[in-house]
Write a protein that holds these residues in place. Sequence first.
Motif, PDB file in Angstrom:
ATOM      1  N   SER A 316      30.248  24.637 -43.453  1.00  0.00           N
ATOM      2  CA  SER A 316      30.256  24.987 -44.876  1.00  0.00           C
ATOM      3  C   SER A 316      31.348  25.999 -45.191  1.00  0.00           C
ATOM      4  CB  SER A 316      28.897  25.556 -45.293  1.00  0.00           C
ATOM      5  OG  SER A 316      28.735  26.869 -44.810  1.00  0.00           O
ATOM      6  N   LYS A 317      31.826  25.945 -46.414  1.00  0.00           N
ATOM      7  CA  LYS A 317      32.832  26.911 -46.863  1.00  0.00           C
ATOM      8  C   LYS A 317      32.230  28.318 -46.939  1.00  0.00           C
ATOM      9  CE  LYS A 317      35.718  23.698 -49.475  1.00  0.00           C
ATOM     10  NZ  LYS A 317      36.873  23.867 -48.580  1.00  0.00           N
ATOM     11  N   SER A 318      30.938  28.397 -47.230  1.00  0.00           N
ATOM     12  CA  SER A 318      30.284  29.710 -47.309  1.00  0.00           C
ATOM     13  C   SER A 318      30.267  30.379 -45.943  1.00  0.00           C
ATOM     14  CB  SER A 318      28.855  29.552 -47.844  1.00  0.00           C
ATOM     15  OG  SER A 318      28.854  29.016 -49.145  1.00  0.00           O
ATOM     16  N   THR A 319      29.958  29.614 -44.903  1.00  0.00           N
ATOM     17  CA  THR A 319      29.954  30.158 -43.538  1.00  0.00           C
ATOM     18  C   THR A 319      31.362  30.569 -43.123  1.00  0.00           C
ATOM     19  OG1 THR A 319      28.038  28.827 -42.920  1.00  0.00           O
ATOM     20  CG2 THR A 319      29.393  29.676 -41.134  1.00  0.00           C
ATOM     21  N   ALA A 320      32.336  29.756 -43.482  1.00  0.00           N
ATOM     22  CA  ALA A 320      33.725  30.102 -43.164  1.00  0.00           C
ATOM     23  C   ALA A 320      34.142  31.391 -43.855  1.00  0.00           C
ATOM     24  CB  ALA A 320      34.651  28.949 -43.585  1.00  0.00           C
ATOM     25  N   PHE A 321      33.643  31.592 -45.057  1.00  0.00           N
ATOM     26  CA  PHE A 321      33.949  32.826 -45.787  1.00  0.00           C
ATOM     27  C   PHE A 321      33.387  34.036 -45.039  1.00  0.00           C
ATOM     28  CE2 PHE A 321      32.739  36.140 -48.784  1.00  0.00           C
ATOM     29  CZ  PHE A 321      33.903  36.329 -49.499  1.00  0.00           C
ATOM     30  N   ILE A 322      32.152  33.920 -44.553  1.00  0.00           N
ATOM     31  CA  ILE A 322      31.530  35.015 -43.803  1.00  0.00           C
ATOM     32  C   ILE A 322      32.326  35.308 -42.537  1.00  0.00           C
ATOM     33  CG2 ILE A 322      29.439  35.823 -42.641  1.00  0.00           C
ATOM     34  CD1 ILE A 322      29.177  35.559 -45.660  1.00  0.00           C
ATOM     35  N   ALA A 323      32.746  34.256 -41.857  1.00  0.00           N
ATOM     36  CA  ALA A 323      33.517  34.436 -40.618  1.00  0.00           C
ATOM     37  C   ALA A 323      34.820  35.180 -40.897  1.00  0.00           C
ATOM     38  CB  ALA A 323      33.812  33.072 -40.002  1.00  0.00           C
ATOM     39  N   GLN A 324      35.454  34.848 -41.989  1.00  0.00           N
ATOM     40  CA  GLN A 324      36.705  35.508 -42.347  1.00  0.00           C
ATOM     41  C   GLN A 324      36.481  36.990 -42.618  1.00  0.00           C
ATOM     42  OE1 GLN A 324      38.511  33.934 -45.879  1.00  0.00           O
ATOM     43  NE2 GLN A 324      40.453  35.000 -45.556  1.00  0.00           N
ATOM     44  N   GLN A 325      35.372  37.312 -43.291  1.00  0.00           N
ATOM     45  CA  GLN A 325      35.100  38.714 -43.620  1.00  0.00           C
ATOM     46  C   GLN A 325      34.785  39.521 -42.371  1.00  0.00           C
ATOM     47  OE1 GLN A 325      35.728  39.456 -46.870  1.00  0.00           O
ATOM     48  NE2 GLN A 325      36.172  37.250 -46.856  1.00  0.00           N
ATOM     49  N   LYS A 326      34.135  38.876 -41.407  1.00  0.00           N
ATOM     50  CA  LYS A 326      33.771  39.577 -40.174  1.00  0.00           C
ATOM     51  C   LYS A 326      34.822  39.432 -39.084  1.00  0.00           C
ATOM     52  CE  LYS A 326      28.747  39.738 -40.651  1.00  0.00           C
ATOM     53  NZ  LYS A 326      28.678  41.196 -40.411  1.00  0.00           N
ATOM     54  N   SER A 327      35.898  38.714 -39.393  1.00  0.00           N
ATOM     55  CA  SER A 327      37.006  38.522 -38.439  1.00  0.00           C
ATOM     56  C   SER A 327      36.521  37.933 -37.130  1.00  0.00           C
ATOM     57  CB  SER A 327      37.729  39.863 -38.186  1.00  0.00           C
ATOM     58  OG  SER A 327      38.253  40.380 -39.393  1.00  0.00           O
ATOM     59  N   LEU A 328      35.665  36.904 -37.234  1.00  0.00           N
ATOM     60  CA  LEU A 328      35.129  36.249 -36.054  1.00  0.00           C
ATOM     61  C   LEU A 328      35.758  34.874 -35.891  1.00  0.00           C
ATOM     62  CD1 LEU A 328      31.335  37.130 -36.435  1.00  0.00           C
ATOM     63  CD2 LEU A 328      32.974  38.151 -34.846  1.00  0.00           C
ATOM     64  N   ASP A 329      36.226  34.586 -34.668  1.00  0.00           N
ATOM     65  CA  ASP A 329      36.814  33.284 -34.407  1.00  0.00           C
ATOM     66  C   ASP A 329      35.758  32.260 -34.015  1.00  0.00           C
ATOM     67  OD1 ASP A 329      39.379  34.236 -34.900  1.00  0.00           O
ATOM     68  OD2 ASP A 329      39.599  34.948 -32.829  1.00  0.00           O
ATOM     69  N   ASN A 330      34.719  32.746 -33.332  1.00  0.00           N
ATOM     70  CA  ASN A 330      33.652  31.836 -32.889  1.00  0.00           C
ATOM     71  C   ASN A 330      32.608  31.712 -33.988  1.00  0.00           C
ATOM     72  OD1 ASN A 330      31.688  30.359 -31.646  1.00  0.00           O
ATOM     73  ND2 ASN A 330      31.543  31.671 -29.821  1.00  0.00           N
ATOM     74  N   ILE A 331      32.550  30.566 -34.644  1.00  0.00           N
ATOM     75  CA  ILE A 331      31.653  30.359 -35.769  1.00  0.00           C
ATOM     76  C   ILE A 331      30.191  30.489 -35.366  1.00  0.00           C
ATOM     77  CG2 ILE A 331      31.215  27.853 -35.665  1.00  0.00           C
ATOM     78  CD1 ILE A 331      32.555  29.593 -38.759  1.00  0.00           C
ATOM     79  N   GLU A 332      29.896  30.238 -34.060  1.00  0.00           N
ATOM     80  CA  GLU A 332      28.514  30.303 -33.598  1.00  0.00           C
ATOM     81  C   GLU A 332      27.993  31.738 -33.587  1.00  0.00           C
ATOM     82  OE1 GLU A 332      26.736  27.704 -33.152  1.00  0.00           O
ATOM     83  OE2 GLU A 332      28.382  26.261 -33.392  1.00  0.00           O
TER      84      GLU A 332
END
Length: 691
Positions: A316-332
């Motif tokens: 989801s784009k929402s999850t990708a947004f969270i990952a970007q804010q937390k600077s995490l490469d591993n989506i899991e």
Amino acid sequence: MSSRMLDLRDFEMSELDRNPPRDLPYHAPHSRLVSGPSSEMTNEEGTDSEDMETPVPTKTATHPPPNIATPVLTKPIIHLFLKIRVRPTGTICELETTDSVLIGKLIKDVCQKSGLNQPADHYYLMYNGQELNVNSTVGESGLINSINSTDENYPELRLKFLHLLNQSPHLATNIILTTPEELVYRELFEIPYSPTQEQILPKILEPLIKTIDRNKSQSPKISSNLVSMPVFTKQVIDDLPTLHITLPLKPNEFDSNAFMQCLAADLAIDRNDMFLMSIQEGSTKYKIKFKADISLNPEKMKQIAARVNMIALPSSKSTAFIAQQKSLDNIEEIPKIEANLDGISEIAHLSSSKTLAYDDINALLSLMQRPAIVDPPIWEYLIQKSRKISIGILHAFQTSEIEYVIESMSLVHNEEVYHKYSKCTVDGEEKILFHGTKLHNLNNIFGTNFKTFYTANPDHIHITDSGWYGQGVYFSSSPKYCATYAGSTPNGIMYLICSLIKLGEVYHVKDMSYQGKPMRTDSDTHYVKVNHSGHPINAEHSFFEEFVIKQSEQILPLYIIGLRQVQRFVLWRDAKITNSENSNVFTQMKGRYSFNIYGSETTSEALAVLKLKLADPSMQCVVVTNGADNGKHFAQECRKIRVTVPIIVFCSNVHFHQQWATEISGSGQPPIQVTGGSNSVFTFISANFPS
């Protein structure tokens, strides 16, 4: 008449015509009045009405013959022994006075003798259902007639509503106190004369306003910054489906609007199809509602429900947004977004029973969205402001056959308009006035600060007529009269715009000689007394007021109040209605029901409301009463007004009051229920007011 301004309570007038000519009115202004031409003198010989003045009658002085003394007649002073009920203490104050004493002085004497701890000007004296004028004498007020009155007809000293609010937090939030007091909007809304910018646009609100403006949906858009205030009745929009989102981010860690864009993409809708109604901090919690054409469409909501379950997925784009804010490469490794959609099961019911147009629902969502975290001091400020505005507006409608509930309330924040108002050179009285209108006019009103609503507008857009009393913007001192001008209907929302107005030089118009014509060059405001249909009258009582304002710069909008017609209400009679004993019960009632709950301290005030509103055969009412204070007599009087009115007695001595309740019901009338539990009261109301 009160020393503070006439109120509709002084009028023995039934509800206003359902189809009045135009918007507004009442209360005589304190500004400089220039006398207008009488109807008999207007243009009979082609004379321009602006040049005509009402002739001032002259009187030839007469003098007594010289050396003959003129006798001086003195009126004998009448000594009186009065009994006055002091409601704050529940006691009777007995004191001796004279017919020449002013009511204001009498109030001071009662306060002193009764040991009241608040200043005398915090109280008013009521007699025969009216607030007495503090500048009238005891003789002029008719108090002499109270000498042989029964206990229930004694004059009564009461705490003014503005001060009562401070000690009774459930007033205005949970119940509407029926009162004969003539409320003064300037005092109630706390708007001083020549207010500073801080008094109109408090700095405490600035961070909230900036955040709201950045995060709000732009559909529909109103050309002013608005801050939604709490509404204490259950609203139409409360039953719409709601999406609850919890994000694993703190509010200051991300751009809220950017996330909403991602969420909209996941739900396959437009960003402006969603309204962010509130944000709570901790892990950021969103409360989101959708536009009416989505919320009330079962198929569309099913599609959204299916997509809500996919928001937490790594794709989801929402999850990708969270990952970007937390600077995490591993989506899991990303904490999951929590999403819950409720209210889906109610869609079919809402769709079939809907009475409001989609545009009205969307406007309510837009006005009531609050896409920002509200700090506790700001929230308390908004609650207290909302309480005072609510009671000021609904108080005006307690004498109306038509029943209204508040659906929205917004504070207007526009620095540009304030600066134009503050620099306006018009001198004279400032007054709180109202303008009634409908949804499609709001954007133009706030986009031009009423300029397109001048009746002198060359294109004649956004106006209802050519201006009966001159070309300008029409306002009124009466919310009740404004509602009739706006043409409120059971299937729509009517908006009251509460504004501070600089009246300047006021010209008293007495007829329709200015219809469709420019206002006088030597006046800033035209003032006229009118009847319920908007026609000019010459009266000291039983009239409304219209104010025609010449310049946009004289107008400072303060609040927008959205009102909806309803056909039901609850009337609760209890001498201790202002006490906090039943405050929890009132709070629960307000959370459950989308109609007004009127609280009356006396039988006479309760019956006055009931008699007026039940004049409409389609109006429904449930009466709740205590058993004390002659509850039996009150119930009998209610049944005289409408024999089928549902009545429940909420008391501690159930067995005692059940006896007379059974006696009344035994005469062929519907049963009167008696209970000692609040849940039974809720059940009784719900049974008589099915959804």
